[in-house]
Motif scaffolding. Structure first.
Motif, PDB file in Angstrom:
ATOM      1  N   LEU A  18     -64.192 -44.302  13.516  1.00 33.19           N
ATOM      2  CA  LEU A  18     -63.464 -43.110  12.606  1.00 33.19           C
ATOM      3  C   LEU A  18     -63.695 -41.981  13.618  1.00 33.19           C
ATOM      4  CD1 LEU A  18     -64.069 -44.233   9.207  1.00 33.19           C
ATOM      5  CD2 LEU A  18     -61.736 -44.344  10.437  1.00 33.19           C
ATOM      6  N   LEU A  19     -64.855 -41.445  13.639  1.00 37.50           N
ATOM      7  CA  LEU A  19     -65.112 -40.091  14.317  1.00 37.50           C
ATOM      8  C   LEU A  19     -65.100 -39.945  15.571  1.00 37.50           C
ATOM      9  CD1 LEU A  19     -67.914 -39.288  11.636  1.00 37.50           C
ATOM     10  CD2 LEU A  19     -65.469 -38.615  11.265  1.00 37.50           C
ATOM     11  N   GLY A  20     -65.413 -41.132  16.626  1.00 37.61           N
ATOM     12  CA  GLY A  20     -65.698 -40.922  17.830  1.00 37.61           C
ATOM     13  C   GLY A  20     -66.922 -41.041  17.916  1.00 37.61           C
ATOM     14  N   PRO A  21     -67.410 -41.254  19.502  1.00 40.64           N
ATOM     15  CA  PRO A  21     -68.876 -41.333  19.773  1.00 40.64           C
ATOM     16  C   PRO A  21     -69.870 -40.493  19.226  1.00 40.64           C
ATOM     17  CG  PRO A  21     -67.538 -41.257  21.937  1.00 40.64           C
ATOM     18  CD  PRO A  21     -66.646 -41.116  20.584  1.00 40.64           C
ATOM     19  N   TRP A  22     -69.349 -39.026  19.299  1.00 35.77           N
ATOM     20  CA  TRP A  22     -70.426 -37.916  19.426  1.00 35.77           C
ATOM     21  C   TRP A  22     -70.661 -37.909  17.675  1.00 35.77           C
ATOM     22  CZ3 TRP A  22     -72.562 -38.977  23.573  1.00 35.77           C
ATOM     23  CH2 TRP A  22     -71.615 -38.998  24.529  1.00 35.77           C
ATOM     24  N   TYR A  23     -69.653 -37.399  16.771  1.00 31.77           N
ATOM     25  CA  TYR A  23     -69.948 -37.405  15.571  1.00 31.77           C
ATOM     26  C   TYR A  23     -70.208 -38.561  14.852  1.00 31.77           C
ATOM     27  CZ  TYR A  23     -67.500 -32.559  15.258  1.00 31.77           C
ATOM     28  OH  TYR A  23     -67.305 -31.439  15.539  1.00 31.77           O
ATOM     29  N   GLY A  24     -69.764 -39.705  15.368  1.00 33.91           N
ATOM     30  CA  GLY A  24     -70.434 -40.735  15.029  1.00 33.91           C
ATOM     31  C   GLY A  24     -71.746 -41.129  15.237  1.00 33.91           C
ATOM     32  N   ALA A  25     -72.567 -40.702  16.149  1.00 32.01           N
ATOM     33  CA  ALA A  25     -73.675 -40.628  16.292  1.00 32.01           C
ATOM     34  C   ALA A  25     -74.764 -39.881  15.648  1.00 32.01           C
ATOM     35  CB  ALA A  25     -74.098 -40.231  18.095  1.00 32.01           C
ATOM     36  N   VAL A  26     -74.246 -38.596  15.396  1.00 33.75           N
ATOM     37  CA  VAL A  26     -74.791 -37.754  14.317  1.00 33.75           C
ATOM     38  C   VAL A  26     -74.751 -38.534  12.874  1.00 33.75           C
ATOM     39  CG1 VAL A  26     -74.683 -35.495  13.104  1.00 33.75           C
ATOM     40  CG2 VAL A  26     -74.441 -35.745  15.646  1.00 33.75           C
ATOM     41  N   ALA A  27     -73.544 -38.901  12.468  1.00 31.86           N
ATOM     42  CA  ALA A  27     -73.488 -39.348  11.059  1.00 31.86           C
ATOM     43  C   ALA A  27     -74.483 -40.884  10.964  1.00 31.86           C
ATOM     44  CB  ALA A  27     -72.200 -40.063  10.807  1.00 31.86           C
ATOM     45  N   GLY A  28     -74.261 -41.748  12.074  1.00 29.60           N
ATOM     46  CA  GLY A  28     -74.959 -42.993  12.030  1.00 29.60           C
ATOM     47  C   GLY A  28     -76.562 -42.577  12.041  1.00 29.60           C
ATOM     48  N   GLY A  29     -76.669 -42.051  12.852  1.00 28.91           N
ATOM     49  CA  GLY A  29     -78.577 -41.470  13.405  1.00 28.91           C
ATOM     50  C   GLY A  29     -79.166 -40.765  12.166  1.00 28.91           C
ATOM     51  N   VAL A  30     -78.477 -39.726  11.605  1.00 28.27           N
ATOM     52  CA  VAL A  30     -78.956 -39.160  10.563  1.00 28.27           C
ATOM     53  C   VAL A  30     -79.049 -40.119   8.918  1.00 28.27           C
ATOM     54  CG1 VAL A  30     -78.596 -36.999   8.835  1.00 28.27           C
ATOM     55  CG2 VAL A  30     -78.392 -36.805  11.364  1.00 28.27           C
TER      56      VAL A  30
ATOM     57  N   ILE B 223     -82.034 -44.817  17.991  1.00 26.93           N
ATOM     58  CA  ILE B 223     -81.310 -46.079  17.855  1.00 26.93           C
ATOM     59  C   ILE B 223     -80.198 -46.153  17.337  1.00 26.93           C
ATOM     60  CG2 ILE B 223     -81.434 -48.464  17.130  1.00 26.93           C
ATOM     61  CD1 ILE B 223     -84.695 -48.201  17.418  1.00 26.93           C
ATOM     62  N   LYS B 224     -79.683 -45.622  16.120  1.00 27.60           N
ATOM     63  CA  LYS B 224     -78.481 -45.487  15.517  1.00 27.60           C
ATOM     64  C   LYS B 224     -77.496 -44.630  16.207  1.00 27.60           C
ATOM     65  CE  LYS B 224     -79.886 -48.704  12.433  1.00 27.60           C
ATOM     66  NZ  LYS B 224     -78.948 -49.989  11.939  1.00 27.60           N
ATOM     67  N   ALA B 225     -78.197 -43.623  16.699  1.00 22.38           N
ATOM     68  CA  ALA B 225     -77.177 -42.577  17.550  1.00 22.38           C
ATOM     69  C   ALA B 225     -76.655 -43.342  18.895  1.00 22.38           C
ATOM     70  CB  ALA B 225     -77.982 -41.308  17.732  1.00 22.38           C
ATOM     71  N   VAL B 226     -77.538 -43.831  19.290  1.00 22.72           N
ATOM     72  CA  VAL B 226     -77.289 -44.634  20.761  1.00 22.72           C
ATOM     73  C   VAL B 226     -76.200 -46.029  20.505  1.00 22.72           C
ATOM     74  CG1 VAL B 226     -78.007 -46.113  22.800  1.00 22.72           C
ATOM     75  CG2 VAL B 226     -79.189 -43.930  21.902  1.00 22.72           C
ATOM     76  N   MET B 227     -76.557 -46.525  19.291  1.00 19.61           N
ATOM     77  CA  MET B 227     -75.503 -47.606  18.866  1.00 19.61           C
ATOM     78  C   MET B 227     -74.150 -47.149  18.738  1.00 19.61           C
ATOM     79  SD  MET B 227     -76.232 -49.618  15.297  1.00 19.61           S
ATOM     80  CE  MET B 227     -74.709 -50.499  14.471  1.00 19.61           C
ATOM     81  N   ALA B 228     -73.986 -45.928  17.983  1.00 18.35           N
ATOM     82  CA  ALA B 228     -72.818 -45.265  17.826  1.00 18.35           C
ATOM     83  C   ALA B 228     -72.163 -44.683  18.971  1.00 18.35           C
ATOM     84  CB  ALA B 228     -72.941 -44.212  16.510  1.00 18.35           C
ATOM     85  N   ILE B 229     -72.823 -44.184  19.827  1.00 18.49           N
ATOM     86  CA  ILE B 229     -72.315 -43.611  21.160  1.00 18.49           C
ATOM     87  C   ILE B 229     -71.626 -44.783  22.031  1.00 18.49           C
ATOM     88  CG2 ILE B 229     -72.859 -42.548  23.432  1.00 18.49           C
ATOM     89  CD1 ILE B 229     -74.917 -40.900  21.765  1.00 18.49           C
ATOM     90  N   ALA B 230     -72.722 -45.888  22.160  1.00 18.96           N
ATOM     91  CA  ALA B 230     -72.158 -47.095  22.763  1.00 18.96           C
ATOM     92  C   ALA B 230     -70.853 -47.695  22.050  1.00 18.96           C
ATOM     93  CB  ALA B 230     -73.250 -47.961  22.881  1.00 18.96           C
ATOM     94  N   ALA B 231     -71.023 -47.836  20.838  1.00 21.44           N
ATOM     95  CA  ALA B 231     -69.911 -48.527  20.316  1.00 21.44           C
ATOM     96  C   ALA B 231     -68.457 -47.634  20.394  1.00 21.44           C
ATOM     97  CB  ALA B 231     -69.994 -48.757  18.631  1.00 21.44           C
ATOM     98  N   GLY B 232     -68.495 -46.322  19.953  1.00 24.62           N
ATOM     99  CA  GLY B 232     -67.495 -45.174  20.234  1.00 24.62           C
ATOM    100  C   GLY B 232     -66.991 -45.180  21.308  1.00 24.62           C
ATOM    101  N   LEU B 233     -67.779 -45.288  22.352  1.00 27.41           N
ATOM    102  CA  LEU B 233     -66.995 -45.155  23.963  1.00 27.41           C
ATOM    103  C   LEU B 233     -66.381 -46.490  24.241  1.00 27.41           C
ATOM    104  CD1 LEU B 233     -70.068 -43.530  25.849  1.00 27.41           C
ATOM    105  CD2 LEU B 233     -67.721 -42.384  25.159  1.00 27.41           C
ATOM    106  N   VAL B 234     -67.020 -47.583  23.854  1.00 25.91           N
ATOM    107  CA  VAL B 234     -66.224 -48.768  24.381  1.00 25.91           C
ATOM    108  C   VAL B 234     -65.005 -48.969  23.503  1.00 25.91           C
ATOM    109  CG1 VAL B 234     -66.304 -51.400  24.162  1.00 25.91           C
ATOM    110  CG2 VAL B 234     -68.118 -49.848  24.982  1.00 25.91           C
ATOM    111  N   TYR B 235     -65.075 -48.423  21.965  1.00 26.20           N
ATOM    112  CA  TYR B 235     -63.739 -48.629  21.304  1.00 26.20           C
ATOM    113  C   TYR B 235     -62.823 -47.624  21.632  1.00 26.20           C
ATOM    114  CZ  TYR B 235     -60.884 -48.115  16.999  1.00 26.20           C
ATOM    115  OH  TYR B 235     -59.791 -48.146  16.251  1.00 26.20           O
ATOM    116  N   ARG B 236     -63.003 -46.608  22.367  1.00 26.03           N
ATOM    117  CA  ARG B 236     -62.214 -45.489  22.722  1.00 26.03           C
ATOM    118  C   ARG B 236     -61.206 -46.132  23.950  1.00 26.03           C
ATOM    119  NH1 ARG B 236     -64.562 -39.848  24.027  1.00 26.03           N
ATOM    120  NH2 ARG B 236     -64.356 -39.602  21.908  1.00 26.03           N
ATOM    121  N   ALA B 237     -62.069 -46.768  24.758  1.00 26.15           N
ATOM    122  CA  ALA B 237     -61.543 -47.527  25.914  1.00 26.15           C
ATOM    123  C   ALA B 237     -60.596 -48.714  25.531  1.00 26.15           C
ATOM    124  CB  ALA B 237     -62.593 -47.848  26.969  1.00 26.15           C
TER     125      ALA B 237
END
Length: 180
Positions: free
Chosen positions: A58-70, A91-105
């Motif tokens: 929903l938020l993309g990799p960067w905001y998603g990383a903050v939301a998921g990690g925090v 771990i959860k921030a990296v998870m969101a970054i990976a998922a968000g970048l792949v999802y974007r592509a």
């Protein structure tokens, strides 16, 4: 006047993103704490991963990383697992970054959401295995947690893919979340 309107519009978009990030962090925390199934390895399985992945979509990799990690780290802190807070945050921030970048592509491709979710879960399984190895002093001993992390990953993938597909059908939601 036009510059003021553009500046206000950009500021409004940033505020909306921050609020959505905070709401998804709260969702990640709640999803982690509400469904809390103890695992044989001393940790617990939960549906927080679904919220982390959904935040990335929903938020993309960067905001998603903050939301998921925090959000996930708050759940560990509130659930009595303070030693895991820093690891979970990363771990959860990296998870969101990976998922968000792949999802974007891949979001427009058939199976793109599923692939993004599966790739996003790799840092979770590997990250907790490595962190547990640090705590236990043994890679072999920490491998005992991998099966429960794989089950948690499976639930997170299934729920996030289902929810993302449902949310993509809503014109209203797509209008509010450009990443979707």
């Amino acid at each position: 006047m036009e510059k003021t309107i553009q500046t206000r519009s950009a500021a409004d978009a940033r505020v909306r993103s921050i609020v959505a990030c905070a709401l998804l962090a709260a969702l990640a925390c709640a999803a982690t704490m509400v469904i809390h199934v103890p695992s044989p390895t001393g940790g617990y399985m939960n549906l927080g991963d679904a919220a982390v992945l959904l935040g990335a979509f929903l938020l993309g990799p960067w905001y998603g990383a903050v939301a998921g990690g925090v959000g996930s780290a708050m759940a560990d802190a509130l659930s009595g697992y303070p030693v895991y807070v820093p690891a979970t945050l990363i771990i959860k921030a990296v998870m969101a970054i990976a998922a968000g970048l792949v999802y974007r592509a891949l979001r427009e491709k058939s199976g793109g959401t599923l692939i993004a979710a599966l790739i996003g879960e790799i840092p979770m399984v590997v990250g907790y295995w490595l962190f547990d190895a640090l705590l236990l002093g043994s890679f072999t001993g920490s491998a005992a947690g991998i099966p429960s992390n794989l089950v948690q990953a499976g639930f997170g993938v299934a729920v996030s893919v289902f929810l993302t597909a449902a949310l993509r059908r809503s014109g209203y939601v797509r209008g509010k979340f450009a990443n979707l």
